[in-house]
Design a protein around this motif. Structure first.
Motif, PDB file in Angstrom:
ATOM      1  N   ALA A 210     -10.751 -18.129 -82.230  1.00 21.31           N
ATOM      2  CA  ALA A 210     -10.518 -17.047 -83.191  1.00 21.31           C
ATOM      3  C   ALA A 210     -11.808 -16.600 -83.875  1.00 21.31           C
ATOM      4  N   SER A 211     -12.733 -17.516 -84.075  1.00 21.77           N
ATOM      5  CA  SER A 211     -14.010 -17.154 -84.700  1.00 21.77           C
ATOM      6  C   SER A 211     -15.010 -16.607 -83.694  1.00 21.77           C
ATOM      7  N   LEU A 212     -14.937 -17.085 -82.460  1.00 22.90           N
ATOM      8  CA  LEU A 212     -15.941 -16.731 -81.462  1.00 22.90           C
ATOM      9  C   LEU A 212     -15.610 -15.460 -80.688  1.00 22.90           C
ATOM     10  N   TYR A 213     -14.366 -15.293 -80.290  1.00 19.41           N
ATOM     11  CA  TYR A 213     -14.006 -14.184 -79.400  1.00 19.41           C
ATOM     12  C   TYR A 213     -14.277 -12.803 -79.971  1.00 19.41           C
ATOM     13  N   PRO A 214     -14.010 -12.517 -81.252  1.00 18.24           N
ATOM     14  CA  PRO A 214     -14.351 -11.183 -81.760  1.00 18.24           C
ATOM     15  C   PRO A 214     -15.856 -10.885 -81.657  1.00 18.24           C
ATOM     16  N   ARG A 215     -16.689 -11.888 -81.857  1.00 19.30           N
ATOM     17  CA  ARG A 215     -18.136 -11.692 -81.726  1.00 19.30           C
ATOM     18  C   ARG A 215     -18.517 -11.420 -80.273  1.00 19.30           C
ATOM     19  N   LEU A 216     -17.902 -12.165 -79.357  1.00 16.40           N
ATOM     20  CA  LEU A 216     -18.205 -11.977 -77.940  1.00 16.40           C
ATOM     21  C   LEU A 216     -17.662 -10.645 -77.427  1.00 16.40           C
ATOM     22  N   LEU A 217     -16.513 -10.229 -77.931  1.00 15.15           N
ATOM     23  CA  LEU A 217     -15.887  -9.003 -77.450  1.00 15.15           C
ATOM     24  C   LEU A 217     -16.760  -7.786 -77.715  1.00 15.15           C
ATOM     25  N   SER A 218     -17.347  -7.702 -78.890  1.00 15.57           N
ATOM     26  CA  SER A 218     -18.177  -6.536 -79.191  1.00 15.57           C
ATOM     27  C   SER A 218     -19.403  -6.481 -78.277  1.00 15.57           C
ATOM     28  N   LYS A 219     -20.032  -7.641 -78.012  1.00 16.28           N
ATOM     29  CA  LYS A 219     -21.180  -7.675 -77.104  1.00 16.28           C
ATOM     30  C   LYS A 219     -20.755  -7.311 -75.687  1.00 16.28           C
ATOM     31  N   MET A 220     -19.623  -7.858 -75.258  1.00 14.33           N
ATOM     32  CA  MET A 220     -19.152  -7.582 -73.898  1.00 14.33           C
ATOM     33  C   MET A 220     -18.738  -6.133 -73.721  1.00 14.33           C
ATOM     34  N   ARG A 221     -18.108  -5.571 -74.717  1.00 16.13           N
ATOM     35  CA  ARG A 221     -17.687  -4.178 -74.640  1.00 16.13           C
ATOM     36  C   ARG A 221     -18.908  -3.261 -74.504  1.00 16.13           C
ATOM     37  N   THR A 222     -19.942  -3.525 -75.287  1.00 15.60           N
ATOM     38  CA  THR A 222     -21.173  -2.735 -75.204  1.00 15.60           C
ATOM     39  C   THR A 222     -21.837  -2.885 -73.843  1.00 15.60           C
ATOM     40  N   ALA A 223     -21.919  -4.133 -73.342  1.00 21.37           N
ATOM     41  CA  ALA A 223     -22.543  -4.370 -72.038  1.00 21.37           C
ATOM     42  C   ALA A 223     -21.721  -3.740 -70.920  1.00 21.37           C
ATOM     43  N   PHE A 224     -20.409  -3.799 -71.010  1.00 20.33           N
ATOM     44  CA  PHE A 224     -19.530  -3.230 -69.981  1.00 20.33           C
ATOM     45  C   PHE A 224     -19.679  -1.712 -69.926  1.00 20.33           C
ATOM     46  N   GLN A 225     -19.702  -1.084 -71.099  1.00 20.56           N
ATOM     47  CA  GLN A 225     -19.852   0.368 -71.147  1.00 20.56           C
ATOM     48  C   GLN A 225     -21.233   0.818 -70.690  1.00 20.56           C
ATOM     49  N   ALA A 226     -22.232  -0.063 -70.787  1.00 24.24           N
ATOM     50  CA  ALA A 226     -23.571   0.259 -70.316  1.00 24.24           C
ATOM     51  C   ALA A 226     -23.718   0.027 -68.808  1.00 24.24           C
ATOM     52  N   GLY A 227     -22.651  -0.449 -68.148  1.00 20.12           N
ATOM     53  CA  GLY A 227     -22.677  -0.648 -66.704  1.00 20.12           C
ATOM     54  C   GLY A 227     -23.216  -2.000 -66.271  1.00 20.12           C
ATOM     55  N   GLU A 228     -23.371  -2.949 -67.193  1.00 20.15           N
ATOM     56  CA  GLU A 228     -23.871  -4.274 -66.835  1.00 20.15           C
ATOM     57  C   GLU A 228     -22.741  -5.123 -66.263  1.00 20.15           C
ATOM     58  N   TRP A 229     -23.132  -6.125 -65.491  1.00 19.46           N
ATOM     59  CA  TRP A 229     -22.161  -7.069 -64.939  1.00 19.46           C
ATOM     60  C   TRP A 229     -21.786  -8.099 -65.998  1.00 19.46           C
ATOM     61  N   LEU A 230     -20.504  -8.390 -66.107  1.00 17.52           N
ATOM     62  CA  LEU A 230     -20.002  -9.437 -66.990  1.00 17.52           C
ATOM     63  C   LEU A 230     -19.484 -10.567 -66.116  1.00 17.52           C
ATOM     64  N   SER A 231     -19.966 -11.769 -66.354  1.00 19.80           N
ATOM     65  CA  SER A 231     -19.574 -12.921 -65.541  1.00 19.80           C
ATOM     66  C   SER A 231     -18.585 -13.787 -66.305  1.00 19.80           C
ATOM     67  N   PHE A 232     -17.520 -14.175 -65.617  1.00 23.49           N
ATOM     68  CA  PHE A 232     -16.509 -15.093 -66.139  1.00 23.49           C
ATOM     69  C   PHE A 232     -16.349 -16.203 -65.105  1.00 23.49           C
ATOM     70  N   GLY A 233     -17.294 -17.121 -65.088  1.00 22.37           N
ATOM     71  CA  GLY A 233     -17.262 -18.174 -64.071  1.00 22.37           C
ATOM     72  C   GLY A 233     -17.582 -17.580 -62.705  1.00 22.37           C
ATOM     73  N   ASP A 234     -16.657 -17.750 -61.755  1.00 25.78           N
ATOM     74  CA  ASP A 234     -16.857 -17.225 -60.403  1.00 25.78           C
ATOM     75  C   ASP A 234     -16.551 -15.731 -60.313  1.00 25.78           C
ATOM     76  N   LEU A 235     -15.942 -15.178 -61.316  1.00 24.65           N
ATOM     77  CA  LEU A 235     -15.537 -13.776 -61.315  1.00 24.65           C
ATOM     78  C   LEU A 235     -16.530 -12.947 -62.133  1.00 24.65           C
TER      79      LEU A 235
END
Length: 193
Positions: A162-187
Motif C-alpha cells: 500500500a505504501s510502495l505501489y502508488p509511488r511505483l505506479l506514477s513512475k511506471m505510468r510515465t515510463a510507459f507513456q514515454a514508450g519505455e519497456w517495463l519489466s515484470f520478471g520474465d514479462l
C-alpha cells in the motif's frame, strides 16, 4: 536516513504452545531418553560386571545425550534469534532489525518491488499449516526475504504494498507513456508491444 513517524511494528513470533510442542518436548526427550537409558545400562553393568563394563556400556548413551543437548541449545538459540527480529514500518520507509547484524533502514525509493510466496505443508493429505515468504526487491538488485517467523507477515506485506505501489505506479505510468519497456520478471511490456 530519516524515515519519518512510526506507523507499525511487526515483531518476531514470540514463544508459544507451538514451541513447547515442537521444540521443548522433543528436545528434552532427545536429551533425557538416552541419558536415562545410559544410566540404566551403566548401573546394570556395574552391578553385574564392574566399573569397566559400566563405563563401556554407558558412555555411548551419555555421548548421544550430550550431542542432543548441544543440538537442542543450538536450536533454542536460533529460535531466540528469530523471536528478536522485527520490521518497523515508517511513513517514508522500513527499518529492519535482525540481531547480530546492523539495523537496516530502507526508504521507499530503495525498494523496486514486492513478491510473496505461499505454500502449504501437507502430511498424508492433511494440511498442517500455510507458510509465507515475502521478498523485497531492492533497486540495487539485492533481495531481502522476510519469513513467517514475523507476526502478521501478510498484514506487513499488504502495508508495504500500500505504501510502495502508488509511488511505483506514477513512475511506471510515465515510463510507459514515454514508450519505455517495463519489466515484470520474465514479462516485459511497452505501449506498442
Amino acid at each position: 536516513m530519516e524515515l519519518g513517524p512510526l506507523v507499525a511494528i511487526y515483531p518476531g513470533r514470540p514463544f508459544g504452545r507451538r514451541d513447547i510442542l515442537f521444540l521443548w518436548i522433543p528436545g528434552l526427550l532427545g536429551i533425557l531418553a538416552p541419558l536415562a537409558y545410559g544410566y540404566w545400562r551403566a548401573s546394570y553393568a556395574y552391578a553385574s560386571f564392574g566399573p569397566v563394563a559400566a563405563e563401556a556400556w554407558g558412555w555411548p548413551w551419555f555421548l548421544l545425550s550430550g550431542l542432543a543437548a548441544i543440538l537442542f541449545v543450538g536450536l533454542l538459540l536460533y529460535r531466540f534469534y528469530l523471536a528478536r527480529r522485527f520490521v518497523a514500518v515508517h511513513k517514508k520507509g522500513l527499518r529492519l532489525h535482525f540481531p547480530l547484524r546492523p539495523m537496516l533502514a530502507l526508504g521507499w525509493q530503495q525498494i523496486s518491488g514486492v513478491s510473496i510466496a505461499i505454500w502449504s505443508e501437507d502430511f498424508l493429505n492433511f494440511t498442517l499449516r500455510q507458510r509465507y515468504k515475502t521478498t523485497l526487491h531492492l533497486t540495487s538488485g539485492k533481495r531481502l526475504q522476510l519469513g513467517d517467523e514475523l507476526e502478521d507477515l501478510l498484514e506487513l506485506t499488504s502495508r508495504i504494498k500500500a505504501s510502495l505501489y502508488p509511488r511505483l505506479l506514477s513512475k511506471m505510468r510515465t515510463a510507459f507513456q514515454a514508450g519505455e519497456w517495463l519489466s515484470f520478471g520474465d514479462l516485459s511490456i511497452q505501449c506498442n508491444a
